[in-house]
Scaffold this motif. Sequence first.
Motif, short mmCIF file in Angstrom:
data_model
loop_
_atom_site.label_atom_id
_atom_site.label_comp_id
_atom_site.label_asym_id
_atom_site.label_seq_id
_atom_site.Cartn_x
_atom_site.Cartn_y
_atom_site.Cartn_z
N ASN A 169 6.79 3.37 -1.31
CA ASN A 169 6.31 2.66 -2.49
C ASN A 169 5.29 3.47 -3.26
OD1 ASN A 169 7.66 0.11 -2.62
ND2 ASN A 169 6.66 -0.38 -0.70
N PRO B 155 0.84 -1.20 0.00
CA PRO B 155 0.00 0.00 0.00
C PRO B 155 0.87 1.24 0.00
CG PRO B 155 -0.69 -1.51 1.70
CD PRO B 155 0.60 -2.03 1.17
N LEU B 156 0.30 2.34 -0.45
CA LEU B 156 1.01 3.60 -0.35
C LEU B 156 1.40 3.82 1.10
CD1 LEU B 156 -1.15 5.90 -2.59
CD2 LEU B 156 1.05 4.87 -3.12
N ASP B 157 2.67 4.02 1.34
CA ASP B 157 3.16 4.09 2.70
C ASP B 157 4.37 5.00 2.72
OD1 ASP B 157 3.64 1.60 5.28
OD2 ASP B 157 4.38 3.65 5.19
#
Lengths: 114, 117
Positions: free
Chosen positions: B104, B97-99
């Motif tokens: 990422n 996930p967008l983190d």
Amino acid sequence: AQSVTQPDIHITVSEGASLELRCNYSYGATPYLFWYVQSPGQGLQLLLKYFSGDTLVQGIKGFEAEFKRSQSSFNLRKPSVHWSDAAEYFCAVGAVSSARQLTFGSGTQLTVLP
Amino acid sequence: DAGITQSPRHKVTETGTPVTLRCHQTENHRYMYWYRQDPGHGLRLIHYSYGVKDTDKGEVSDGYSVSRSKTEDFLLTLESATSSQTSVYFCAISESPLDGRTGNTIYFGEGSWLTVV
């Protein structure tokens, strides 16, 4: 829910001129911000991203963007535009609460005059 | 470039027919997404997958279904195509996930142009 506004549908600049594409977002916390570029008939290529830290972010192809929390903006800039920069540019926001997806703006089409 | 292949790249189909678009990745990324792109709307999420057999709806999921039986393949199906589904469809992948901790992000395929007549 987060949202993104790109106020300029179409921008025309002369080759060698400077460029600024505007992006405003709406989100209650610190967002993750992205700029993508799309050439005709192609997919989206990531230009740069902001997650945290330095608010001035450098990307590929000579682009940079500045995160301004007070203005809820993440404008894309380039000091000298090349003819090959003609494309559509998308700003996108991602947020922790929606960590599996991005919300895109409607895009800005850039035309470069010789 | 991320190893993402979409097929078919172009398709014309008739209203009421079923259509399946395929996304194949060689990156072994866990997350896969289907977006549609329409003028004035940017890209909008249709469905996404966070693992084999694990999928969830996006903001424009009506009229679409997805399946993911293998890590590398994510299928988008229009059970009965309508003219409103004429669009460009993009597959995307991400490792997680967008983190902000990992940095990422999402990488996109080259798109599938679908015309429903």
